[in-house]
Design an enzyme around this catalytic site. Structure first.
Site, PDB file in Angstrom:
ATOM      1  NE  ARG A   1     -34.947  15.487  21.528  1.00 18.99           N
ATOM      2  CZ  ARG A   1     -34.572  14.216  21.334  1.00 18.99           C
ATOM      3  NH1 ARG A   1     -35.249  13.463  20.470  1.00 18.99           N
ATOM      4  NH2 ARG A   1     -33.552  13.700  21.983  1.00 18.99           N
TER       5      ARG A   1
ATOM      6  NE  ARG B   1     -33.990  -0.107  24.547  1.00 18.47           N
ATOM      7  CZ  ARG B   1     -34.260   0.664  23.489  1.00 18.47           C
ATOM      8  NH1 ARG B   1     -35.295   0.370  22.708  1.00 18.47           N
ATOM      9  NH2 ARG B   1     -33.517   1.708  23.213  1.00 18.47           N
TER      10      ARG B   1
ATOM     11  CB  SER C   1     -29.881   7.217  27.383  1.00 20.84           C
ATOM     12  OG  SER C   1     -30.856   7.648  26.445  1.00 20.84           O
ATOM     13  CB  SER C   2     -28.778  12.364  24.951  1.00 19.76           C
ATOM     14  OG  SER C   2     -29.387  11.756  23.820  1.00 19.76           O
ATOM     15  CD  GLN C   3     -34.038   8.250  23.405  1.00 20.28           C
ATOM     16  OE1 GLN C   3     -34.698   7.468  24.079  1.00 20.28           O
ATOM     17  NE2 GLN C   3     -33.794   8.046  22.117  1.00 20.28           N
TER      18      GLN C   3
ATOM     19  CB  SER D   1     -26.305  11.509  22.166  1.00 16.50           C
ATOM     20  OG  SER D   1     -25.937  10.184  21.909  1.00 16.50           O
TER      21      SER D   1
ATOM     22  CG  ASP E   1     -29.733   6.411  16.518  1.00 14.83           C
ATOM     23  OD1 ASP E   1     -29.458   5.463  17.277  1.00 14.83           O
ATOM     24  OD2 ASP E   1     -30.677   7.184  16.731  1.00 14.83           O
TER      25      ASP E   1
ATOM     26  NE  ARG F   1     -29.585  -0.343  17.222  1.00 19.75           N
ATOM     27  CZ  ARG F   1     -30.206   0.827  17.081  1.00 19.75           C
ATOM     28  NH1 ARG F   1     -29.556   1.954  17.276  1.00 19.75           N
ATOM     29  NH2 ARG F   1     -31.488   0.868  16.733  1.00 19.75           N
TER      30      ARG F   1
ATOM     31  NE  ARG G   1     -31.503   4.183  14.307  1.00 21.48           N
ATOM     32  CZ  ARG G   1     -32.227   5.049  13.610  1.00 21.48           C
ATOM     33  NH1 ARG G   1     -32.170   5.031  12.284  1.00 21.48           N
ATOM     34  NH2 ARG G   1     -32.989   5.948  14.211  1.00 21.48           N
TER      35      ARG G   1
END
Length: 416
Positions: free
Chosen positions: A30, A106, A153-155, A181, A297, A328, A372
């Protein structure tokens, strides 16, 4: 990639160490976009050495050179893909934004369609709704309001918020549905505030008017996501005291919630003069449903640790895990099955069944090109005599020093 890691822990499972973690990838990425949008008015301290951050910094440095026609390849860096999807339309030039084969699977359509609604010139080079993207900038803004789903997605939302103050009309986001998120959106807004950008949040609307960035330095805190693996190690050790310098009591990072979650797992967090220390304490598990919506995450770390401790816990808030570096949920189910553990879905609730848990003498875990997965399963070397983790280099995405830090703490790590 290609090298595997052989991990073991010899002797008493007592750990007493100090680990200096890299800067937060989430904060750093960010900060890099905000700094670029400010044309250098905003500086950065404690840059992360995570591969995703190194990639984003390299790309932004190249873009500043002024090449008007270029291919921008983010590799496997998902945050960079999302942030650059919003950033590139503010630049002058023609760009092809692409990544790895997994990245091309994605989804990016929700963000790119929102940007097109605002006025961005974005098209899909291959499959609709997915990278690669063709982007021409700068776009001509035709509206100051856009609707976007909050539960994917918060992104996407963070990407739009960061470019908002540079747009001629500013921007109001109307968020549809529940916001996933939330701490990451708050992180973005707090960092913009540090850079002199104000906002107004009323109900489901976040508004940022056009405004100038102010001279500021964004100081990046160490990564709480990286800290989570040390909480898991402390929970699985017989006895542990692990110092983690420079982590803050009041953190912008949603993953700092690992402190409260891991109390039940037998890990207390003690405040120290220059950071925190993790210490063993009595375990106090409950049957409460654990909602990880605000910190997805952490899911792999917590679920694997709970399985190793034979806890049939239930989790929710895992929806976004299916569109990460890998699916995941499926990856966890496949790898935990090697220990006799199942992770079963009932609607949006996932429950561990550890009744048939067993620890083989030796087990190989696949990582699915997901950093992860590697770091969530590595602590199991405290329970299993010989653990092999495929593709050990995947940790470079967020925590390049992970294997060295394990060795510092007394683990044996061998490349094979």
């Amino acid at each position: 990639m290609g090298k595997n890691a052989f991990v073991s822990f010899i002797g008493e499972k007592h750990i007493d160490t100090e680990i200096c973690l890299t800067g937060s990838k989430s904060e750093c990425n960010r900060a890099l976009i905000i700094s670029a949008l400010s044309e250098g008015t905003v500086g950065i301290e404690n840059m992360s050495d995570a591969a995703d951050t190194v990639t984003l910094k390299r790309i932004l440095d190249q873009l500043s050179s002024g090449n008007a026609h270029q291919t921008v390849d983010v590799g496997p860096a998902g945050t960079a893909m999302r942030f650059l999807t919003a950033f590139l339309p503010t630049r002058t030039g023609e760009f092809t934004l692409t990544g790895t084969e997994r990245m091309k699977k994605r989804p990016i359509g929700i963000l790119s369609e929102a940007l097109r609604d605002i006025g961005a010139d974005i098209s899909y080079a291959e499959e609709q709704g997915f990278p690669p993207l063709r982007i021409k900038g700068p776009f001509q803004q035709r509206t100051d309001t856009v609707r976007i789903k909050g539960d994917v997605s918060s992104q996407y939302i963070s990407a739009l918020l960061m470019i908002a103050p540079t747009l001629p009309l500013g921007l109001t986001l109307q968020i549809e549905g529940e916001l996933t998120s939330l701490p990451y959106v708050n992180m973005t807004l707090d960092m913009l505030k540090e850079a002199g950008v104000s906002h107004h949040w009323n109900g489901n609307e976040i508004s940022i008017p056009k405004q100038q960035f102010k001279a500021a330095t964004l100081s990046v805190e160490p990564d709480w996501s990286a800290a989570s693996y040390w909480y898991s190690i402390a929970a699985l050790a017989h006895k542990a005291k692990i110092a983690l310098p420079y982590l803050k009591d009041k953190s912008l990072q949603g993953d700092s919630r690992i402190r409260s979650i891991m109390e039940a797992f037998g890990v207390s967090t003690q405040r120290q003069q220059n950071g925190i220390a993790l210490e063993s304490c009595p375990k106090q598990f409950s049957n409460d449903l654990l909602d990880l919506k605000d910190c997805p995450d952490l899911a792999q770390t917590i679920i694997v640790c709970a399985a190793a401790l034979r806890q049939n816990l239930s989790f929710t808030g895992l929806e976004t895990l299916k569109i990460k570096e890998t699916d995941r949920i499926k990856a966890l189910q496949t790898e935990l099955a090697k220990l006799g553990v199942t992770l079963a879905a009932d609607g949006l609730v996932y429950t561990l069944n550890c009744d048939n848990l067993h620890f083989p003498e030796r087990v190989t875990f696949s990582t699915y090109e997901d950093h992860r997965m590697a770091m969530a399963f590595a602590p199991l070397s405290l329970c299993i005599k010989e653990v092999v983790l495929e593709e050990m280099d995947v940790v470079e995405k967020s925590y390049p020093a992970f294997w060295n830090d394990l060795q510092k703490a007394g683990f044996t790590v061998t490349e094979i």
